[in-house]
Design an enzyme around this catalytic site. Structure first.
Site, PDB file in Angstrom:
ATOM      1  CE  LYS A  34      19.127  74.017 -69.949  1.00  0.00           C
ATOM      2  NZ  LYS A  34      19.038  73.959 -71.414  1.00  0.00           N
ATOM      3  CG  ASP A  60      15.693  72.782 -72.425  1.00  0.00           C
ATOM      4  OD1 ASP A  60      14.486  73.056 -72.517  1.00  0.00           O
ATOM      5  OD2 ASP A  60      16.602  73.628 -72.539  1.00  0.00           O
ATOM      6  CE  LYS A  62      13.516  76.045 -74.528  1.00  0.00           C
ATOM      7  NZ  LYS A  62      14.852  75.471 -74.303  1.00  0.00           N
ATOM      8  CG  ASP A  65       3.941  68.309 -83.758  1.00  0.00           C
ATOM      9  OD1 ASP A  65       2.871  68.395 -84.399  1.00  0.00           O
ATOM     10  OD2 ASP A  65       5.012  67.939 -84.265  1.00  0.00           O
ATOM     11  CB  THR A 119      14.767  85.006 -72.518  1.00  0.00           C
ATOM     12  OG1 THR A 119      15.544  83.862 -72.804  1.00  0.00           O
ATOM     13  CG2 THR A 119      14.122  84.865 -71.171  1.00  0.00           C
ATOM     14  NE  ARG A 211      27.079  80.634 -71.269  1.00  0.00           N
ATOM     15  CZ  ARG A 211      26.519  81.532 -72.065  1.00  0.00           C
ATOM     16  NH1 ARG A 211      27.209  82.009 -73.081  1.00  0.00           N
ATOM     17  NH2 ARG A 211      25.296  81.941 -71.859  1.00  0.00           N
TER      18      ARG A 211
END
Ligand code: C5P
Length: 240
Positions: A34, A60, A62, A65, A119, A211
Site C-alpha cells: 500500500k 491509497d 483517497k 472531488d 476511522t 508497523r
C-alpha cells in the site's frame, strides 16, 4: 490462492530507499504494497511503477472531488498500472459511477475500492462536525451499499464494521481491513484492532498491515507468521 495473498504491507515511509528496501525484501512473500500520499508526495509518482515490478500496488489515494476530476485521476492511476486504488464514497453516486467507468478504460482495470467513514471520525464528529445523524456503523453500511450498487470492487473498513458489511453486500464484494495486530504486537495509535485470524474469520479479503511488519526486527519473519496465522484460520474453518 496463497496464504500470504491477503497481506498488503503499508509503506508509511517518506523516502524511496526505505520503501524499496522493504519491497525487495517482501516481494513474493506478501500480496502487495500500500502506497499512500506521504510516500508519493515525498518521492514522486514514479515510485508506483518501481514498486509494481516487485508486487501488486494499492495506491491509497483517497480521491474526492467532482466526478470529472476523480474520473481523470482514476484513469491516470489505471494507466500507471496500479492494481488497486481508492476513492471516498462520500463524493456521491455520480462520482462513483464516473470513477468506475474511468477505471475500465484500460485493458487491465485496477480494483476500485471505496473509503467509507474514516476511522478517525467518531460518533461526535459525525453528528456534530459533519452534521450527519445516526450511528457510525449505519453510515458505514450505507456507504458500503452505495459502493456495491455502483459496481465498485469493495471498501476499506475497520475490523469492527466487517460483519455488518458482509451481511448486506454481495458475497464477492471485497473488504480491505487496516488495524491489524497479531497477538503480542503493540496497538500503537490504533483503537479498533483485530488479529489477522479474527479479521479473516469475519470475512476480510485483504489485511492492511503496517508497523506489525515494517517495524519488526525481521519483516520477512513477521510477514511469514501472519501468513501462517491466515493458513491456520482457513484450514481450521474449512475443516469444521
Ligand atoms: O501500522 P499500521 O498497521 O497501523 O498501519 C495501518 C495503515 O492503514 C496505515 O497506512 C494507515 O494510514 C492505514 N489506515 C488505517 N485506518 C484506516 C484507514 C487506513 O490505519 N481506517
Amino acid at each position: 490462492m496463497k496464504f500470504y495473498d491477503p497481506i498488503l504491507v503499508a509503506l508509511d515511509v517518506d523516502n524511496a530507499d526505505d520503501a524499496m528496501r522493504l519491497v525487495k525484501m517482501l516481494g513474493g512473500k506478501v500480496g502487495g504494497f500500500k502506497v499512500g500520499l506521504e510516500l508519493v508526495n515525498s518521492v514522486g509518482m514514479d515510485i508506483l511503477s518501481r514498486i509494481s515490478e516487485y508486487g501488486n500496488v494499492f495506491y491509497d489515494a483517497k480521491f474526492h472531488d467532482i466526478p470529472n476530476t476523480v474520473a481523470g485521476a482514476v484513469r491516470a492511476s489505471a494507466r500507471r498500472g496500479v492494481w488497486m486504488v481508492n476513492i471516498h464514497i462520500s463524493g456521491g453516486n455520480a462520482m462513483l459511477d464516473a470513477a468506475q467507468e474511468a477505471a475500465h478504460t484500460v485493458d487491465k482495470p485496477p480494483l476500485l475500492i471505496g473509503v467509507t467513514v474514516l476511522t478517525s471520525i467518531d460518533q461526535a464528529i459525525l453528528n456534530n462536525d459533519l452534521r450527519t445523524p445516526g450511528a457510525v456503523v449505519e453510515q458505514v453500511t450505507h456507504y458500503a451499499q452505495m459502493a456495491d450498487r455502483s459496481g465498485l470492487n469493495g471498501v476499506v473498513a475497520s475490523p469492527q464494521e466487517l460483519s455488518a458489511i458482509r451481511a448486506i453486500c454481495r458475497p464477492n464484494f471485497l473488504t480491505v481491513i487496516p488495524g491489524i495486530r497479531p497477538k503480542g504486537v503493540a496497538a500503537n495509535d490504533q483503537k479498533r484492532i483485530a488479529t489477522p485470524g479474527q479479521a479473516i474469520l469475519d470475512g476480510a479479503n485483504y489485511l492492511v498491515v503496517g508497523r506489525a511488519i515494517t517495524n519488526a526486527s525481521d519483516p520477512v519473519v513477521a510477514a511469514d507468521a501472519i501468513a501462517e496465522e491466515i493458513r491456520e484460520t482457513i484450514m481450521h474453518r474449512s475443516g469444521e
